[in-house]
Design an enzyme around this catalytic site. Structure first.
Site, PDB file in Angstrom:
ATOM      1  N   ARG A  15      -7.990  -3.923  -4.038  1.00 15.35           N
ATOM      2  CA  ARG A  15      -8.633  -2.781  -4.705  1.00 15.35           C
ATOM      3  C   ARG A  15      -7.580  -1.729  -5.045  1.00 15.35           C
ATOM      4  NH1 ARG A  15     -11.599   0.200  -1.443  1.00 15.35           N
ATOM      5  NH2 ARG A  15     -10.981  -0.769   0.513  1.00 15.35           N
ATOM      6  N   SER A 145       3.370   8.571  -0.523  1.00 16.84           N
ATOM      7  CA  SER A 145       2.425   9.555  -1.051  1.00 16.84           C
ATOM      8  C   SER A 145       3.139  10.897  -1.120  1.00 16.84           C
ATOM      9  CB  SER A 145       1.236   9.681  -0.086  1.00 16.84           C
ATOM     10  OG  SER A 145       0.459  10.827  -0.383  1.00 16.84           O
ATOM     11  N   TYR A 158      -2.220  11.263   8.583  1.00 14.94           N
ATOM     12  CA  TYR A 158      -1.869  10.604   7.317  1.00 14.94           C
ATOM     13  C   TYR A 158      -0.478  11.075   6.850  1.00 14.94           C
ATOM     14  CZ  TYR A 158      -2.353   8.947   2.456  1.00 14.94           C
ATOM     15  OH  TYR A 158      -2.164   8.306   1.243  1.00 14.94           O
ATOM     16  N   ILE A 191      -4.402   9.807  -7.268  1.00 15.94           N
ATOM     17  CA  ILE A 191      -4.708   8.620  -8.067  1.00 15.94           C
ATOM     18  C   ILE A 191      -6.186   8.275  -7.895  1.00 15.94           C
ATOM     19  CG2 ILE A 191      -4.085   6.212  -8.526  1.00 15.94           C
ATOM     20  CD1 ILE A 191      -1.630   8.086  -8.794  1.00 15.94           C
TER      21      ILE A 191
END
Ligand code: NAP
Length: 255
Positions: A15, A145, A158, A191
């Site tokens: 995905r 990221s 994260y 995104i």
């Protein structure tokens, strides 16, 4: 685009960004294996889309956080397609619940570090050893990221996992350069994928009303995939450990 021979493994290719990467690598002529966690239907449809380019394509269910699964993944990819030339460490998760630094749980921290950092760190070790044995001029591409450097106090786990992945890029780039293996960090901004679906309204507001990025739109998996294909094809032969921002200019300091 010229066709590129070779075999790529894209983790989390069922995905979102990983799927976009897998499709573009297949379009560029590589045989592509994807791994995924649990969504069999998404993996099957990604595999079918890759097959439409006439290349070998497989999808393997394997938890990146599990040492046994990582080992099995490498063996299955190699026996189905051959030795891996391009590894894309893309699989990753956001915290299931965003929590302030002063409230966040150890459980979430352990999960994020295991999936986003420990998994790719040791998968890369397995793949790199094989690339060295096979004297392959492989490429390793890590999807980090903007959270590798932008502090979000409601998802410290994260941010730390992505900052770690960024250092991992430097480490492997240094260690593997003598073997002709280049390592890259692709650093996406915001995104549009399932991961950001839950916070769509927040980012719509930041992008379109609050000047978050000079390029005022959401990024797409294709934006990230194009940067990955350039690295995978060897278009940056004298660059390693390089960070490539795919973020609409988010990283620019502005006055
Ligand atoms: P996504 O749409 O949620 O897709 C995640 C993919 O990773 C799926 O294929 C999923 O498999 C797989 N995955 C999740 N946990 C896994 C595990 N334990 N083992 C193996 N595979 C696992 O996420 P995305 O937005 O495409 O993000 C992809 C990467 O880009 C992540 O590393 C993310 O941190 C990074 N990133 C995303 C953004 C963004 O704005 N979206 C921005 C910067 C960086 P299943 O389909 O089986 O669940």
């Amino acid at each position: 685009m010229s066709k590129t021979a070779g075999i790529a493994l894209v983790t989390g290719g069922s995905r979102g960004i990983g799927r976009g990467i897998a499709i573009e690598l297949a379009r560029a002529g590589l045989n592509v294996a994807i791994s995924y966690a649990s969504n069999d239907a998404a993996a099957k449809s990604a595999r079918q889309e890759m097959e439409s380019f006439g290349r070998g394509a497989i999808a393997i269910k394997a938890d990146i956080a599990s040492a046994a699964d990582r080992q099995r993944l490498i063996v299955e990819v190699s026996s189905a397609l051959g030795s891996i030339d391009v590894l894309v460490n893309n699989a990753g998760i956001a915290p299931s619940k965003r929590a302030d630094l002063l409230e966040a749980s150890e459980e979430s921290f352990d999960q994020l570090i295991n999936v986003n950092l420990k998994g790719p760190y040791f998968l890369t070790q397995l793949v790199a050893r094989r690339m060295i044995d096979q004297k392959s001029a492989g490429k390793i591409i890590n999807i980090t990221s903007v959270s590798a450097y932008a502090a979000s106090t409601n998802r410290g786990d994260y941010c730390i996992s992505k900052a770690g992945l960024s250092m991992m890029t430097k480490l492997y780039a240094t260690r593997l350069a003598p073997h002709g293996i280049n390592v890259y960090e692709i650093r996406p901004g915001v995104i549009e994928t399932d991961m950001t679906e839950k916070v769509k309204e927040k980012y719509d507001n930041l992008i379109f009303e609050n000047d978050l990025t000079p390029i005022k739109r959401w990024g797409t998996p294709l934006d990230v995939a194009r940067a990955v294909v350039a690295c995978a094809k060897g278009s940056l032969p004298f660059s390693t450990g390089q960070v490539i921002d795919v973020d609409g200019g988010f990283h620019l300091r502005r006055l």
